[in-house]
Motif scaffolding. Structure first.
Motif, short mmCIF file in Angstrom:
data_model
loop_
_atom_site.label_atom_id
_atom_site.label_comp_id
_atom_site.label_asym_id
_atom_site.label_seq_id
_atom_site.Cartn_x
_atom_site.Cartn_y
_atom_site.Cartn_z
N ALA A 70 129.81 29.71 -7.51
CA ALA A 70 128.82 30.14 -8.51
C ALA A 70 129.51 30.56 -9.80
N CYS A 71 130.65 31.25 -9.68
CA CYS A 71 131.40 31.64 -10.88
C CYS A 71 131.89 30.42 -11.64
N LEU A 72 132.43 29.44 -10.92
CA LEU A 72 132.91 28.23 -11.57
C LEU A 72 131.78 27.47 -12.25
N GLN A 73 130.65 27.31 -11.55
CA GLN A 73 129.54 26.56 -12.14
C GLN A 73 128.98 27.27 -13.38
N THR A 74 128.77 28.57 -13.27
CA THR A 74 128.24 29.32 -14.41
C THR A 74 129.24 29.33 -15.56
N GLY A 75 130.52 29.46 -15.21
CA GLY A 75 131.56 29.43 -16.24
C GLY A 75 131.62 28.11 -16.96
N ILE A 76 131.46 27.01 -16.23
CA ILE A 76 131.43 25.68 -16.85
C ILE A 76 130.29 25.59 -17.85
N VAL A 77 129.12 26.01 -17.43
CA VAL A 77 127.95 25.93 -18.32
C VAL A 77 128.18 26.76 -19.58
N LEU A 78 128.64 27.98 -19.41
CA LEU A 78 128.81 28.87 -20.57
C LEU A 78 129.98 28.47 -21.44
N PHE A 79 131.14 28.20 -20.84
CA PHE A 79 132.34 27.91 -21.63
C PHE A 79 132.28 26.51 -22.22
N SER A 80 132.19 25.50 -21.35
CA SER A 80 132.17 24.12 -21.84
C SER A 80 130.91 23.86 -22.66
N GLY A 81 129.79 24.42 -22.22
CA GLY A 81 128.54 24.24 -22.97
C GLY A 81 128.65 24.75 -24.40
N THR A 82 129.30 25.90 -24.56
CA THR A 82 129.49 26.44 -25.91
C THR A 82 130.38 25.53 -26.74
N LEU A 83 131.46 25.02 -26.13
CA LEU A 83 132.36 24.12 -26.87
C LEU A 83 131.65 22.81 -27.22
N TYR A 84 130.84 22.30 -26.31
CA TYR A 84 130.07 21.09 -26.61
C TYR A 84 129.11 21.34 -27.77
N SER A 85 128.43 22.46 -27.72
CA SER A 85 127.46 22.78 -28.77
C SER A 85 128.16 22.96 -30.12
N PHE A 86 129.28 23.67 -30.11
CA PHE A 86 130.00 23.89 -31.36
C PHE A 86 130.59 22.58 -31.88
N GLY A 87 131.18 21.78 -30.98
CA GLY A 87 131.78 20.52 -31.40
C GLY A 87 130.76 19.49 -31.81
N GLY A 88 129.63 19.43 -31.12
CA GLY A 88 128.64 18.39 -31.39
C GLY A 88 127.61 18.78 -32.42
N LEU A 89 127.27 20.08 -32.48
CA LEU A 89 126.19 20.52 -33.37
C LEU A 89 126.65 21.53 -34.42
N SER A 90 127.91 21.91 -34.37
CA SER A 90 128.48 22.93 -35.29
C SER A 90 127.73 24.25 -35.22
N MET A 91 127.30 24.61 -34.00
CA MET A 91 126.64 25.90 -33.83
C MET A 91 127.00 26.48 -32.46
N VAL A 92 126.98 27.80 -32.40
CA VAL A 92 127.20 28.51 -31.15
C VAL A 92 125.85 29.08 -30.72
N PRO A 93 125.28 28.57 -29.61
CA PRO A 93 123.92 28.98 -29.24
C PRO A 93 123.81 30.45 -28.83
N VAL A 94 124.81 30.96 -28.12
CA VAL A 94 124.78 32.35 -27.66
C VAL A 94 126.15 32.96 -27.96
N GLU A 95 126.17 33.92 -28.85
CA GLU A 95 127.43 34.57 -29.23
C GLU A 95 128.04 35.25 -28.01
N GLY A 96 129.31 35.00 -27.75
CA GLY A 96 130.02 35.60 -26.63
C GLY A 96 129.91 34.85 -25.32
N ALA A 97 129.17 33.74 -25.30
CA ALA A 97 129.00 32.99 -24.05
C ALA A 97 130.32 32.35 -23.60
#
Length: 123
Positions: A70-97
Motif C-alpha cells: 500500500a505504501c509503494l502504490q500510494t507513493g507511486i501515485v503521489l510521487f510519479s503522479g506529481t512529476l507527470y503532472s508537472f512535466g506534462g502540464l507544468s503544474m503541481v496539483p497538490v503541494e507537498g504530494a
C-alpha cells in the motif's frame, strides 16, 4: 488473484507508456522531459518492488507486506503522479504530494527490509 502482482504489472505497463509519451511528445524541452521521465523511472522501479511484495506474500502472509504494498502504490501515485503532472502540464496539483509520496516509497522499502530480515533470522 494477488493484488500486488496485478498492480505491479499495471504500474510497469503504465510506466512504459509514460516513458514513451515523455520521450516522444515532450522531446523539445529537455528539462520538462527529464522531470516526466524521472516519474516513469520511479514508477517502474517501484512496480518491481511491488512485484517483490506480491511474491513474498506467497511465502510469508504477513500484514506488514500488505502495508508495504500500500505504501509503494500510494507513493507511486503521489510521487510519479506529481512529476507527470508537472512535466506534462507544468503544474503541481497538490503541494507537498511528491515529498510525501517519496516518504511512502521509502517506508515501503524499509518494511520489506524488516520482513525480509525477520525471515533470514528465522531460517
Amino acid at each position: 488473484m494477488n493484488i500486488w502482482i496485478f498492480l505491479a504489472g499495471l504500474n510497469a505497463a503504465l510506466a512504459v507508456g509514460a516513458g514513451a509519451y515523455g520521450w516522444h511528445a515532450l522531446g523539445d524541452t529537455p528539462e520538462i522531459r527529464d522531470i516526466f521521465m524521472m516519474g516513469s523511472q520511479y514508477q517502474m522501479w517501484h512496480a518491481l518492488g511491488m512485484m517483490g511484495v506480491g511474491l513474498m506474500t506467497y511465502r510469508t502472509p504477513a500484514r506488514a507486506l500488505h502495508v508495504a504494498g500500500a505504501c509503494l502504490q500510494t507513493g507511486i501515485v503521489l510521487f510519479s503522479g506529481t512529476l507527470y503532472s508537472f512535466g506534462g502540464l507544468s503544474m503541481v496539483p497538490v503541494e507537498g504530494a511528491a515529498p510525501f509520496g517519496g516518504g511512502l516509497l521509502m517506508l515501503g522499502w524499509l518494511i520489506l527490509a524488516v520482513v525480509g530480515g525477520r525471515k533470514l533470522r528465522a531460517a
